[in-house]
Design a protein around this motif. Sequence first.
Motif, short mmCIF file in Angstrom:
data_model
loop_
_atom_site.label_atom_id
_atom_site.label_comp_id
_atom_site.label_asym_id
_atom_site.label_seq_id
_atom_site.Cartn_x
_atom_site.Cartn_y
_atom_site.Cartn_z
N ALA A 121 18.89 -10.48 -92.89
CA ALA A 121 19.94 -11.50 -92.91
C ALA A 121 21.10 -11.09 -93.81
CB ALA A 121 19.36 -12.84 -93.36
N GLU A 122 20.79 -10.41 -94.92
CA GLU A 122 21.83 -10.03 -95.88
C GLU A 122 22.83 -9.05 -95.28
OE1 GLU A 122 22.20 -10.92 -99.27
OE2 GLU A 122 20.83 -12.51 -98.63
N ARG A 123 22.41 -8.33 -94.28
CA ARG A 123 23.30 -7.34 -93.68
C ARG A 123 23.97 -7.84 -92.42
NH1 ARG A 123 20.51 -1.48 -94.02
NH2 ARG A 123 19.35 -1.90 -95.92
N SER A 124 23.68 -9.08 -92.02
CA SER A 124 24.35 -9.65 -90.85
C SER A 124 25.80 -9.91 -91.20
CB SER A 124 23.72 -10.99 -90.48
OG SER A 124 22.38 -10.81 -90.20
N SER A 125 26.65 -9.98 -90.18
CA SER A 125 28.04 -10.32 -90.45
C SER A 125 28.10 -11.80 -90.83
CB SER A 125 28.90 -10.06 -89.22
OG SER A 125 28.63 -10.99 -88.19
N VAL A 126 29.14 -12.15 -91.60
CA VAL A 126 29.38 -13.56 -91.91
C VAL A 126 29.63 -14.31 -90.60
CG1 VAL A 126 30.95 -15.14 -93.12
CG2 VAL A 126 30.28 -12.99 -94.20
N GLY A 127 30.26 -13.61 -89.66
CA GLY A 127 30.53 -14.21 -88.36
C GLY A 127 29.26 -14.65 -87.63
N LEU A 128 28.20 -13.86 -87.75
CA LEU A 128 26.96 -14.23 -87.07
C LEU A 128 26.42 -15.54 -87.65
CD1 LEU A 128 24.97 -13.22 -84.84
CD2 LEU A 128 23.57 -12.30 -86.70
N PHE A 129 26.57 -15.70 -88.95
CA PHE A 129 26.11 -16.94 -89.60
C PHE A 129 26.96 -18.13 -89.15
CE2 PHE A 129 25.84 -19.81 -93.35
CZ PHE A 129 24.47 -20.05 -93.31
N ALA A 130 28.27 -17.89 -89.06
CA ALA A 130 29.20 -18.98 -88.72
C ALA A 130 29.36 -19.18 -87.21
CB ALA A 130 30.56 -18.71 -89.36
N TYR A 131 28.66 -18.38 -86.43
CA TYR A 131 28.75 -18.41 -84.96
C TYR A 131 28.71 -19.84 -84.40
CZ TYR A 131 26.78 -17.28 -80.24
OH TYR A 131 26.52 -17.18 -78.90
N PRO A 132 27.77 -20.68 -84.85
CA PRO A 132 27.71 -22.03 -84.25
C PRO A 132 28.92 -22.89 -84.58
CG PRO A 132 25.69 -21.53 -85.50
CD PRO A 132 26.69 -20.46 -85.83
N VAL A 133 29.62 -22.58 -85.67
CA VAL A 133 30.82 -23.36 -86.01
C VAL A 133 31.94 -22.98 -85.04
CG1 VAL A 133 32.47 -24.00 -87.79
CG2 VAL A 133 30.11 -23.41 -88.43
N LEU A 134 32.04 -21.70 -84.72
CA LEU A 134 33.02 -21.27 -83.72
C LEU A 134 32.71 -21.92 -82.36
CD1 LEU A 134 35.41 -19.48 -82.80
CD2 LEU A 134 33.77 -17.60 -82.51
N MET A 135 31.44 -22.02 -82.05
CA MET A 135 31.05 -22.66 -80.79
C MET A 135 31.45 -24.14 -80.80
SD MET A 135 27.37 -22.47 -78.90
CE MET A 135 26.79 -23.80 -77.84
N ALA A 136 31.29 -24.79 -81.95
CA ALA A 136 31.72 -26.19 -82.08
C ALA A 136 33.24 -26.28 -81.87
CB ALA A 136 31.32 -26.74 -83.44
N ALA A 137 33.97 -25.32 -82.45
CA ALA A 137 35.43 -25.31 -82.31
C ALA A 137 35.82 -25.14 -80.84
CB ALA A 137 36.04 -24.20 -83.15
N ASP A 138 35.11 -24.27 -80.12
CA ASP A 138 35.39 -24.07 -78.69
C ASP A 138 35.37 -25.41 -77.95
OD1 ASP A 138 35.24 -21.33 -79.13
OD2 ASP A 138 33.20 -21.13 -78.32
N ILE A 139 34.34 -26.16 -78.24
CA ILE A 139 34.10 -27.41 -77.50
C ILE A 139 35.08 -28.49 -77.97
CG2 ILE A 139 32.39 -29.24 -77.14
CD1 ILE A 139 30.24 -26.96 -77.75
#
Length: 337
Positions: A121-139
């Motif tokens: 998890a520590e090496r994942s992008s910040v974007g991967l963590f925030a992915y669901p927020v971007l999906m919320a923004a899409d909708i």
Amino acid sequence: MTDPRPMRVFSGVQPTANAHLGNYLGAIRRFVPLQDEGECIFCVVDLHAVTVPQDPKMLAAQTREIAAVYMAAGIDPARSIIFVQSSVSAHAELAWLLNCVARMGWLERMTQFKEKSGENAERSSVGLFAYPVLMAADILAYRATHVPVGEDQKQHLELARDIAARFNKEFKAEDHFPLPAPLIGATAARVMNLQDGTKKMSKSDPAELSRINLADSDDVIVRKMKKARTDAEPLPLDVAGLAGRPEVDNLVGIYAALSDLSKQAVLDEFAGAGFGVFKPRLADLAVSVLAPVREAMQVYLADPAQLDALLRDGSLKADVIARPILQQTREAMGFWS
Ligand code: TRP
């Protein structure tokens, strides 16, 4: 209970790989009839794709390919909006605002992040963590009321509702964002790997025989169906008999989705038949459904200038809806403008 709101549908598909049967049966095919029920907006979510590394040389090609599949499957760009996420800047802008509304604890509970980030998890992008927020923004950028998604995205949709509700409350803007409802199709096909029925069909599997690509020729489709793994027993008489037989369950599920029947109706038709009978019928059915999609896709992909023009037109239409909603959101939060 029926939802009294006029329906505005939003959904997205990631351009992460060559499109395969799973993308088609599990998602895009189910979008087509929604065009008769409400206003539809379908997005190629390239900003989501880059939450994990993508080859820059491939990304644009994959983006066009998903757009071509949308249209080949029957999404009509004259009736629905088809566009590329990164070309409408409201998505990224609203995502930032919503990043400041969503809570870390909510995102930490997301099972998809836990699965995708694995041990690292520590090496994942910040974007991967925030992915669901971007999906919320899409909708929410479209105030969409209905979102067709598979089971695996249900938790993300609940998060989008939580973010919308919190925004409305925090900024005393009741009904600023309507709470989006999931549309989980009754026969939402989860298409599994043809060689291992316990794994999802995926582009990343090294075994070509594990999946059917939408670009596969008729001969290749037939061969892959013939080689699909099964067991020595005939087809069961009822759905209960599929338990513990994941490969068989998957083939029956694919047949059901391709023919718009229930699995039980498929089993009734084949009552106790062996795979020597079932597989050729499945292969014929797959060819009859997929060949026209492939051919239409090839027509779109053969003329990238025309495809790009359609996508640019889609971006303009999407922007016309999203821009004022973003502006109202900025105002509710008190931004200078
Ligand atoms: N996360 C979705 C998936 O992987 C894709 C997606 C992105 C999406 N934004 C969306 C789906 C908005 C529905 C609505 O399947």
